[in-house]
Design an enzyme around this catalytic site. Structure first.
Site, mmCIF file in Angstrom:
data_model
loop_
_atom_site.group_PDB
_atom_site.id
_atom_site.type_symbol
_atom_site.label_atom_id
_atom_site.label_comp_id
_atom_site.label_asym_id
_atom_site.label_seq_id
_atom_site.Cartn_x
_atom_site.Cartn_y
_atom_site.Cartn_z
ATOM 1 N N GLY A 56 43.045 36.048 39.389
ATOM 2 C CA GLY A 56 44.025 35.115 38.811
ATOM 3 C C GLY A 56 44.457 35.584 37.433
ATOM 4 O O GLY A 56 43.617 35.956 36.621
ATOM 5 N N ARG A 65 44.783 39.865 44.531
ATOM 6 C CA ARG A 65 43.447 39.833 45.121
ATOM 7 C C ARG A 65 43.503 40.793 46.296
ATOM 8 O O ARG A 65 44.474 40.799 47.051
ATOM 9 C CB ARG A 65 43.081 38.423 45.546
ATOM 10 N N ASP A 115 34.751 37.601 37.315
ATOM 11 C CA ASP A 115 33.527 38.262 37.796
ATOM 12 C C ASP A 115 33.688 38.914 39.165
ATOM 13 O O ASP A 115 32.988 39.880 39.485
ATOM 14 C CB ASP A 115 32.306 37.347 37.722
ATOM 15 N N THR A 128 40.098 35.352 32.385
ATOM 16 C CA THR A 128 40.233 34.240 33.337
ATOM 17 C C THR A 128 40.301 32.931 32.557
ATOM 18 O O THR A 128 39.559 32.755 31.581
ATOM 19 C CB THR A 128 39.069 34.171 34.353
ATOM 20 N N ASP A 156 39.174 30.230 33.512
ATOM 21 C CA ASP A 156 38.058 29.349 33.896
ATOM 22 C C ASP A 156 36.860 29.378 32.933
ATOM 23 O O ASP A 156 36.020 28.484 32.968
ATOM 24 C CB ASP A 156 37.544 29.721 35.296
ATOM 25 N N ASP A 206 34.282 31.147 33.186
ATOM 26 C CA ASP A 206 33.085 31.026 34.037
ATOM 27 C C ASP A 206 32.296 32.333 34.163
ATOM 28 O O ASP A 206 31.589 32.538 35.143
ATOM 29 C CB ASP A 206 33.505 30.525 35.433
ATOM 30 N N ARG A 225 38.150 26.491 39.053
ATOM 31 C CA ARG A 225 37.442 26.899 40.280
ATOM 32 C C ARG A 225 36.138 26.118 40.410
ATOM 33 O O ARG A 225 36.184 24.905 40.503
ATOM 34 C CB ARG A 225 37.208 28.401 40.296
#
Ligand code: ADP
Ligand code: F6P
Length: 320
Positions: free
Chosen positions: A11, A72, A103, A125, A127, A129, A171
């Site tokens: 993303g 992706r 990741d 990202t 996120d 995360d 996510r």
């Protein structure tokens, strides 16, 4: 290293362009040839790349998205895909690769490093995360976008004495929801990391605040929790407050990056090139306590990220 590649994968995130710019400029200033690879690992497998120079990255530090495009690539995850990518890298004389992504993208970088192409990952990202990083490129811009949107929702929510239930991205992670929830003064914040009881954590909180005179409500829900359409029905039934669901969606991924994202991306890009120029691959650049650091990619991928529970406690205490 004489030739390095750079790609963006997964993303997209605001600030990826600032990272590309830093990689290209640092690479060129250190006498390297820098190849810009289009559409992530797909471009690497297909040889879709071009040589970049100092001017290829002019006027992009302020732009969202990624000038190298992102993708992706399921094929890249197969041994055949990896071998395709490695043979293209060999053909163009690529000695190292900078991968800007999350990741998942780092797992791809690890697999390439293991097969002889030194890679360095840069965390990009919205996120936030990635376990080894306190902070990822794009996170700050996304949170500010969420905040602007929720502030707008608050205006109309207040005018109509309503409840707005807002789903934000992330996510499986709740970092955007928790921080944007605190900053926007949400009455309740639901995130996947903390088990919730809808009656106790949403309905009862709303009823309690209604008794103190509150008439409009913002509930922030992480996408990893989901279910906002069901939630608004239940809120209307049980509290009598007319409710609306808003899923913010991909607007959160666009826009001009904030100062924080531009500065972090610039430092991370420079560090990635320095690592490669020192012959160090198989690394992930990260930010910890506002310092730029780097980790072995295996170590980075095996780490577990925790959420600051104190932040959640504060959110509960003051948003009442
Ligand atoms: P992100 O990098 O944002 O986490 P994805 O998880 O979608 O995004 O991963 C981006 C790309 O990285 C995937 O399309 C795939 O090509 C590659 N990738 C993801 N997971 C792996 C894996 N386990 N092994 C090798 N490559 C992977
Ligand atoms: O990882 C960034 C992210 O925007 C997540 O927050 C979200 O779950 C996902 O990507 C959406 O992916 P797509 O762009 O494929 O819809």
């Amino acid at each position: 290293m004489k030739t390095i590649g750079v790609l963006t994968s997964g993303g997209d995130a605001p600030g990826m362009n600032a990272a590309i710019r830093a990689v290209v400029r640092s690479g060129c200033e250190n006498g390297m040839r820098v190849m810009g690879i289009r559409r992530g690992y797909n471009g690497l497998m297909q040889g879709d790349m071009y040589e970049m120079n100092l001017r290829s990255v002019s006027n992009i530090i302020n732009r969202g998205g990624t000038i190298l495009y992102s993708a992706r690539s399921p094929e890249f995850k197969t041994e055949e895909g990896l071998q395709k990518a490695l043979s293209v890298a060999k053909e163009v004389g690529m000695d190292g690769l900078v991968v800007i992504g999350g990741d998942g993208s780092f797992r791809g970088a690890r697999d390439l490093s293991l097969r002889g192409l030194p890679c360095v990952g840069i965390p990009g990202t919205i996120d936030n995360d990635i376990a080894c990083c306190d902070y990822t490129i794009g996170y700050d811009t996304a949170m500010n976008t969420v905040l602007e949107m929720v502030d707008r929702l608050r205006d109309t929510t207040e005018s109509h004495d309503r409840c707005s239930v807002v789903e934000v991205m992330g996510r499986h992670a709740g970092y955007i929801a928790l921080n944007a929830g605190i900053a926007s003064g949400a009455t309740a914040i639901l995130i996947p990391e903390i088990e919730y009881d809808f009656q106790r954590d949403v309905i009862d909180r709303m009823i309690r605040t209604q008794k103190t005179g509150k008439k409009h409500f913002i509930i922030v829900v992480a996408e990893g929790v989901g279910g906002v359409d069901e939630m608004v029905k239940r809120i209307t039934e049980e509290t009598g407050v007319e409710s609306r669901a808003t899923i913010l969606g991909h607007v959160q991924r666009g826009g001009s990056p904030t100062v924080r994202d531009r500065v972090a991306a610039s430092h991370m890009g420079s560090r990635a090139v320095r690592l490669l120029s020192e012959g160090k691959g198989n690394r992930v650049v990260a930010m910890q306590k506002d310092e730029i650091v780097d980790f072995d990619i295996f170590e980075a991928l095996s780490m577990k990220k925790t959420l600051d529970l104190e932040q959640y406690r504060v959110a509960l205490e003051i948003s009442i």
